[in-house]
Design a protein around this motif. Structure first.
Motif, PDB file in Angstrom:
ATOM      1  N   LEU A  40       0.883  -1.149   0.022  1.00 24.91           N
ATOM      2  CA  LEU A  40       0.031  -0.041  -0.064  1.00 24.91           C
ATOM      3  C   LEU A  40       0.769   1.143  -0.028  1.00 24.91           C
ATOM      4  CD1 LEU A  40      -3.071  -0.745   2.359  1.00 24.91           C
ATOM      5  CD2 LEU A  40      -2.671  -1.102  -0.171  1.00 24.91           C
ATOM      6  N   ALA A  41       1.947   1.343   0.566  1.00 21.99           N
ATOM      7  CA  ALA A  41       2.917   2.384   0.724  1.00 21.99           C
ATOM      8  C   ALA A  41       3.335   2.607  -0.892  1.00 21.99           C
ATOM      9  CB  ALA A  41       3.997   1.991   1.603  1.00 21.99           C
ATOM     10  N   ASN A  42       3.708   1.531  -1.476  1.00 19.36           N
ATOM     11  CA  ASN A  42       4.274   1.911  -2.811  1.00 19.36           C
ATOM     12  C   ASN A  42       3.145   2.520  -3.728  1.00 19.36           C
ATOM     13  OD1 ASN A  42       6.685   0.885  -2.674  1.00 19.36           O
ATOM     14  ND2 ASN A  42       6.181  -1.316  -2.962  1.00 19.36           N
ATOM     15  N   PHE A  43       1.618   1.969  -3.678  1.00 25.92           N
ATOM     16  CA  PHE A  43       0.803   2.458  -4.356  1.00 25.92           C
ATOM     17  C   PHE A  43       0.245   3.786  -3.989  1.00 25.92           C
ATOM     18  CE2 PHE A  43      -1.044  -2.343  -3.904  1.00 25.92           C
ATOM     19  CZ  PHE A  43       0.084  -2.742  -4.784  1.00 25.92           C
ATOM     20  N   VAL A  44       0.455   4.145  -2.573  1.00 24.44           N
ATOM     21  CA  VAL A  44       0.205   5.677  -2.340  1.00 24.44           C
ATOM     22  C   VAL A  44       1.169   6.522  -2.915  1.00 24.44           C
ATOM     23  CG1 VAL A  44       0.338   7.153  -0.121  1.00 24.44           C
ATOM     24  CG2 VAL A  44      -1.172   5.091  -0.203  1.00 24.44           C
ATOM     25  N   MET A  45       2.335   6.012  -2.878  1.00 16.47           N
ATOM     26  CA  MET A  45       3.484   6.866  -3.588  1.00 16.47           C
ATOM     27  C   MET A  45       3.107   7.051  -5.044  1.00 16.47           C
ATOM     28  SD  MET A  45       6.723   6.393  -0.981  1.00 16.47           S
ATOM     29  CE  MET A  45       6.555   4.807  -0.952  1.00 16.47           C
ATOM     30  N   PHE A  46       2.485   6.250  -5.701  1.00 21.14           N
ATOM     31  CA  PHE A  46       2.322   6.107  -7.077  1.00 21.14           C
ATOM     32  C   PHE A  46       1.048   7.342  -7.356  1.00 21.14           C
ATOM     33  CE2 PHE A  46      -1.006   4.536  -9.898  1.00 21.14           C
ATOM     34  CZ  PHE A  46      -0.289   4.809 -11.359  1.00 21.14           C
ATOM     35  N   SER A  47       0.038   7.121  -6.533  1.00 25.34           N
ATOM     36  CA  SER A  47      -1.168   8.008  -7.063  1.00 25.34           C
ATOM     37  C   SER A  47      -1.801   9.012  -5.987  1.00 25.34           C
ATOM     38  CB  SER A  47      -2.345   7.035  -7.636  1.00 25.34           C
ATOM     39  OG  SER A  47      -2.822   6.205  -6.439  1.00 25.34           O
ATOM     40  N   SER A  48      -0.903   8.974  -4.874  1.00 25.42           N
ATOM     41  CA  SER A  48      -1.574   9.933  -3.746  1.00 25.42           C
ATOM     42  C   SER A  48      -2.945  10.119  -3.569  1.00 25.42           C
ATOM     43  CB  SER A  48      -0.867  11.500  -4.179  1.00 25.42           C
ATOM     44  OG  SER A  48      -1.073  12.170  -3.023  1.00 25.42           O
ATOM     45  N   PRO A  49      -3.750   8.607  -3.366  1.00 24.69           N
ATOM     46  CA  PRO A  49      -4.937   8.773  -3.108  1.00 24.69           C
ATOM     47  C   PRO A  49      -5.419   9.417  -1.738  1.00 24.69           C
ATOM     48  CG  PRO A  49      -4.087   6.808  -2.640  1.00 24.69           C
ATOM     49  CD  PRO A  49      -3.128   7.434  -2.931  1.00 24.69           C
ATOM     50  N   GLU A  50      -6.731   9.836  -1.746  1.00 24.30           N
ATOM     51  CA  GLU A  50      -7.179  10.221  -0.153  1.00 24.30           C
ATOM     52  C   GLU A  50      -7.329   9.121   0.528  1.00 24.30           C
ATOM     53  OE1 GLU A  50     -11.315  12.480   1.270  1.00 24.30           O
ATOM     54  OE2 GLU A  50     -10.716  12.683  -0.916  1.00 24.30           O
ATOM     55  N   ALA A  51      -7.531   7.965   0.046  1.00 27.52           N
ATOM     56  CA  ALA A  51      -8.127   6.731   0.879  1.00 27.52           C
ATOM     57  C   ALA A  51      -7.674   5.614   0.202  1.00 27.52           C
ATOM     58  CB  ALA A  51      -9.354   6.635   1.515  1.00 27.52           C
ATOM     59  N   VAL A  52      -7.341   4.423   0.965  1.00 33.62           N
ATOM     60  CA  VAL A  52      -7.355   3.196   0.296  1.00 33.62           C
ATOM     61  C   VAL A  52      -8.415   2.463   0.813  1.00 33.62           C
ATOM     62  CG1 VAL A  52      -6.215   0.935   0.241  1.00 33.62           C
ATOM     63  CG2 VAL A  52      -4.885   3.150   0.166  1.00 33.62           C
ATOM     64  N   VAL A  53      -9.533   1.846   0.028  1.00 35.45           N
ATOM     65  CA  VAL A  53     -10.780   1.419   0.612  1.00 35.45           C
ATOM     66  C   VAL A  53     -10.529  -0.363   0.449  1.00 35.45           C
ATOM     67  CG1 VAL A  53     -13.278   1.059   0.278  1.00 35.45           C
ATOM     68  CG2 VAL A  53     -12.135   3.344  -0.147  1.00 35.45           C
ATOM     69  N   LEU A  54     -10.657  -0.953   1.403  1.00 33.54           N
ATOM     70  CA  LEU A  54     -10.274  -2.479   1.487  1.00 33.54           C
ATOM     71  C   LEU A  54     -11.777  -3.116   1.531  1.00 33.54           C
ATOM     72  CD1 LEU A  54      -7.659  -2.667   4.041  1.00 33.54           C
ATOM     73  CD2 LEU A  54      -7.253  -2.660   1.553  1.00 33.54           C
ATOM     74  N   PHE A  55     -11.964  -4.071   0.874  1.00 34.03           N
ATOM     75  CA  PHE A  55     -13.056  -4.761   0.586  1.00 34.03           C
ATOM     76  C   PHE A  55     -12.732  -6.505   0.484  1.00 34.03           C
ATOM     77  CE2 PHE A  55     -15.737  -6.950  -3.003  1.00 34.03           C
ATOM     78  CZ  PHE A  55     -16.885  -6.687  -2.271  1.00 34.03           C
ATOM     79  N   GLY A  56     -13.629  -7.135   1.048  1.00 37.47           N
ATOM     80  CA  GLY A  56     -13.668  -8.592   0.611  1.00 37.47           C
ATOM     81  C   GLY A  56     -13.334  -9.259   2.228  1.00 37.47           C
ATOM     82  N   GLY A  57     -13.351 -10.516   1.720  1.00 40.42           N
ATOM     83  CA  GLY A  57     -13.592 -11.504   3.120  1.00 40.42           C
ATOM     84  C   GLY A  57     -12.417 -11.349   4.155  1.00 40.42           C
ATOM     85  N   LEU A  58     -11.166 -10.895   3.925  1.00 39.35           N
ATOM     86  CA  LEU A  58     -10.131 -10.796   4.795  1.00 39.35           C
ATOM     87  C   LEU A  58     -10.458  -9.543   5.588  1.00 39.35           C
ATOM     88  CD1 LEU A  58      -6.452 -11.578   3.290  1.00 39.35           C
ATOM     89  CD2 LEU A  58      -7.943 -12.722   4.996  1.00 39.35           C
ATOM     90  N   THR A  59     -10.938  -8.603   5.022  1.00 41.36           N
ATOM     91  CA  THR A  59     -11.460  -7.317   6.116  1.00 41.36           C
ATOM     92  C   THR A  59     -12.323  -7.811   7.098  1.00 41.36           C
ATOM     93  OG1 THR A  59     -13.271  -6.697   4.784  1.00 41.36           O
ATOM     94  CG2 THR A  59     -11.193  -5.912   3.975  1.00 41.36           C
ATOM     95  N   LYS A  60     -12.970  -8.851   7.187  1.00 39.85           N
ATOM     96  CA  LYS A  60     -13.764  -9.276   8.433  1.00 39.85           C
ATOM     97  C   LYS A  60     -12.768  -9.796   9.745  1.00 39.85           C
ATOM     98  CE  LYS A  60     -17.902 -11.389   5.816  1.00 39.85           C
ATOM     99  NZ  LYS A  60     -17.282 -11.502   4.765  1.00 39.85           N
ATOM    100  N   SER A  61     -11.525  -9.938   9.314  1.00 34.04           N
ATOM    101  CA  SER A  61     -10.454  -9.933  10.132  1.00 34.04           C
ATOM    102  C   SER A  61     -10.311  -8.541  11.167  1.00 34.04           C
ATOM    103  CB  SER A  61      -9.380 -10.414   9.777  1.00 34.04           C
ATOM    104  OG  SER A  61      -9.487 -11.781   9.079  1.00 34.04           O
ATOM    105  N   GLY A  62     -10.664  -7.662  10.728  1.00 33.97           N
ATOM    106  CA  GLY A  62     -10.646  -6.279  11.400  1.00 33.97           C
ATOM    107  C   GLY A  62      -9.323  -6.010  11.992  1.00 33.97           C
ATOM    108  N   ASP A  63      -8.984  -5.618  13.112  1.00 32.15           N
ATOM    109  CA  ASP A  63      -7.722  -5.072  13.613  1.00 32.15           C
ATOM    110  C   ASP A  63      -6.864  -5.978  13.385  1.00 32.15           C
ATOM    111  OD1 ASP A  63      -8.825  -2.544  14.007  1.00 32.15           O
ATOM    112  OD2 ASP A  63      -8.981  -2.594  16.129  1.00 32.15           O
TER     113      ASP A  63
END
Length: 328
Positions: free
Chosen positions: A257-280
């Motif tokens: 994600l650090a690489n991706f942020v430095m590429f396009s400078s997004p306001e947010a990264v939105v995570l979606f899908g089964g693994l996000t149910k693992s929370g913190d």
């Protein structure tokens, strides 16, 4: 809503189809983003795409009739792995049972006799998130889907990045660990998908258990039943090995994600899908390692958000949004 509401209006509707490596979900959607009807079929049991189309037609036609018939349907939008928006084809998708270049949009259009448009499954999810979810109102964000594989959709300056050939945004296949774990579907080594997908968590669990003699609840799980859900269940019971697996997964994801942020400078990264149910368990190490790998100008600026859309709805909504945009 995942079931029939019983009071469907007579406005024009759209069909959204989300084709995954394991299963396919589909729904009938109104202009406000309400999923009026939805259901699903297996993807992986169909070794031939023709039998898949027949099965889809059999079951989806029932929902279309419940919604008032094909006369009410403006078109069909499809999200699929390696889906090419420009050509309507699915090309060399490593997580689907069909090989080569599949003219999926044409096959569906011919079968249903309805205008059909197709895009990458993660791009569809990104459009759904931008229209109805956590990224509503954002012009710069990255959507990462953490499912059987790792998909992504990149929105910059308010536009989905498609690239010259329609395949931009395959962040799951970027190489994070040179000469790392083999991805059986692509033959490449060290990709993000090899580590940060549900499949990746399972492989990390198998590797971790073989390399350590530490006690773990996961040792009681038969190897062929070991999956990311079992790792999560062990972790929330305080299992140290299971927590190490999530820490490692979050480290790899955060670095990416650090690489991706430095590429396009997004306001947010939105995570979606089964693994996000693992929370913190997954979020905390991901945030920590993303920030640790960012240069100062990007630090503490980019939010990591969990999708606001129901898992079954995001890609369905995004695919159907293509119909409302008049692209079908």
């Amino acid at each position: 809503m995942s079931k029939a509401t019983g009071n469907v209006s007579l406005d024009t509707l759209a069909v959204g189809i989300d084709i995954g490596g394991t299963g396919t979900k589909y729904g009938i959607v109104d202009r406000d983003g309400n999923v009026l009807f939805s259901a699903g079929i297996s993807t992986k049991k169909h070794k031939q795409v023709e039998s898949f189309i027949d099965d889809l037609h059999l079951h989806l036609s029932e929902l279309i009739e419940k919604a008032g018939g094909t006369g009410r349907i403006r078109g069909i939008g499809v999200g699929a792995p390696n889906g090419n928006y420009y050509t309507g084809t699915v090309e060399y998708a490593p997580n689907l049972p069909w090989r080569g270049i599949i003219p999926l949009a044409k096959l569906i259009q011919d079968k249903f006799q309805l205008p059909t448009v197709l895009t990458n499954d993660a791009n569809a999810a990104a459009i759904g998130e931008m229209m109805y979810g956590a990224a509503k109102g954002m012009k710069d964000f990255i959507m990462i889907t953490l499912g059987t594989g790792v998909g992504s959709g990149i929105v910059a300056n308010g536009h989905l990045i498609l690239g010259h050939d329609g395949f931009a945004g395959e962040l799951g296949h970027t190489i994070i660990i040179p000469d790392g774990r083999l991805h059986e579907g692509t033959g490449k080594r060290g990709s993000l998908e090899s580590y940060a997908s549900a499949t990746g968590v399972m492989l990390t669990a198998i590797e971790t258990l073989s390399k350590t003699k530490k006690k773990s609840l996961l040792r009681q799980v038969p190897k062929d039943e070991l999956d990311s859900k079992k790792v999560y269940e062990a972790a929330i019971k305080g299992d140290k090995v299971a927590k190490e697996i999530f820490d490692f997964t979050g480290k790899i994801l955060g670095l990416a994600l650090a690489n991706f942020v430095m590429f396009s400078s997004p306001e947010a990264v939105v995570l979606f899908g089964g693994l996000t149910k693992s929370g913190d368990l997954i979020l905390n190490p991901t945030r920590e390692h993303m920030e640790a790998n960012l240069i100062q100008v990007f630090q503490n600026k980019v939010k990591i958000l969990i999708s606001h859309l129901k898992e079954s709805d995001a890609a369905i909504l995004g695919a159907s949004a293509l119909v409302w945009e008049g692209k079908s």
